[in-house]
Design a protein around this motif. Structure first.
Motif, PDB file in Angstrom:
ATOM      1  N   SER A 108       0.881  -1.267   0.007  1.00 46.19           N
ATOM      2  CA  SER A 108       0.096  -0.036   0.200  1.00 46.19           C
ATOM      3  C   SER A 108       0.616   1.151   0.063  1.00 46.19           C
ATOM      4  CB  SER A 108      -0.760  -0.074   1.283  1.00 46.19           C
ATOM      5  OG  SER A 108      -0.285   0.166   2.375  1.00 46.19           O
ATOM      6  N   LEU A 109       1.995   1.221   0.924  1.00 44.70           N
ATOM      7  CA  LEU A 109       2.852   2.451   0.797  1.00 44.70           C
ATOM      8  C   LEU A 109       3.651   2.438  -0.616  1.00 44.70           C
ATOM      9  CD1 LEU A 109       4.692   2.434   4.177  1.00 44.70           C
ATOM     10  CD2 LEU A 109       3.258   4.388   3.087  1.00 44.70           C
ATOM     11  N   ILE A 110       3.890   1.286  -1.113  1.00 41.25           N
ATOM     12  CA  ILE A 110       4.818   1.432  -2.516  1.00 41.25           C
ATOM     13  C   ILE A 110       3.779   1.805  -3.674  1.00 41.25           C
ATOM     14  CG2 ILE A 110       5.738   0.353  -4.369  1.00 41.25           C
ATOM     15  CD1 ILE A 110       6.900  -1.632  -2.024  1.00 41.25           C
ATOM     16  N   ALA A 111       2.249   1.491  -3.310  1.00 46.00           N
ATOM     17  CA  ALA A 111       1.298   2.003  -4.384  1.00 46.00           C
ATOM     18  C   ALA A 111       0.998   3.491  -4.352  1.00 46.00           C
ATOM     19  CB  ALA A 111       0.072   1.008  -4.224  1.00 46.00           C
ATOM     20  N   ASP A 112       1.203   3.900  -3.107  1.00 47.85           N
ATOM     21  CA  ASP A 112       0.823   5.273  -2.742  1.00 47.85           C
ATOM     22  C   ASP A 112       1.995   6.017  -3.176  1.00 47.85           C
ATOM     23  OD1 ASP A 112      -1.139   6.959  -1.876  1.00 47.85           O
ATOM     24  OD2 ASP A 112      -0.324   7.236   0.044  1.00 47.85           O
ATOM     25  N   ALA A 113       3.326   5.984  -3.242  1.00 50.63           N
ATOM     26  CA  ALA A 113       4.275   6.308  -3.649  1.00 50.63           C
ATOM     27  C   ALA A 113       4.289   6.257  -4.969  1.00 50.63           C
ATOM     28  CB  ALA A 113       5.498   5.480  -3.458  1.00 50.63           C
ATOM     29  N   LEU A 114       3.651   5.467  -5.629  1.00 50.40           N
ATOM     30  CA  LEU A 114       3.465   5.357  -7.239  1.00 50.40           C
ATOM     31  C   LEU A 114       2.608   6.533  -7.523  1.00 50.40           C
ATOM     32  CD1 LEU A 114       4.265   4.369  -9.921  1.00 50.40           C
ATOM     33  CD2 LEU A 114       2.286   2.618  -9.551  1.00 50.40           C
TER      34      LEU A 114
END
Length: 139
Positions: free
Chosen positions: A46-52
């Motif tokens: 979820s954090l990596i997706a939010d970073a994207l």
């Protein structure tokens, strides 16, 4: 209102929009880096997706700056009504960025559904930084 008055108002509006886009770009880059680092260190999709998502926000800001630059409201011989359509083209590009990010997030989520990752390790510092990033996002 004369043509000069409307041109001055349009020019002032353009400068204000650019200022907002530059500030937002700086904040989006900061948030992107924080989310990416935390996402990679914790393994949180979820954090990596939010970073994207934050990176597409940054790309959208850059595209917005380009569109504002090219959408100069002053008419010329070739464009008697000005160059305002560049804003619409910029909005279309922003929609494309968001679509690509959505597809990448969906692809990664499906991949992780079939190949689960180890449990997340989130400490107090990570949680504190995430709450700080939330504050920036709300701003």
């Amino acid at each position: 209102m004369s043509f000069l008055d409307s041109a001055a108002i349009a020019s002032r509006r353009q400068r204000q929009v650019q200022r907002v886009l530059y500030v937002t770009l700086g904040l989006n880059v900061l948030v992107f880096l924080i989310k990416l680092i935390l996402g990679l260190t914790t393994g949180s999709l979820s954090l990596i997706a939010d970073a994207l998502h934050s990176s597409t926000d940054s790309a959208s800001n850059i595209l917005g700056l380009v569109a504002v630059r090219f959408s100069s409201p002053e008419p010329d011989d070739d464009h008697p009504y000005g160059h305002r359509k560049f804003e619409a083209i910029g909005a279309l590009g922003i929609a494309a960025f968001l679509g690509m990010a959505s597809l990448e997030i969906l692809r990664t989520a499906v991949e992780r559904f079939w190949e689960p990752q180890p449990h997340l390790q989130i400490d107090e510092l990570t949680l504190g930084v995430m709450v700080g990033v939330l504050g920036i996002n709300v701003f």
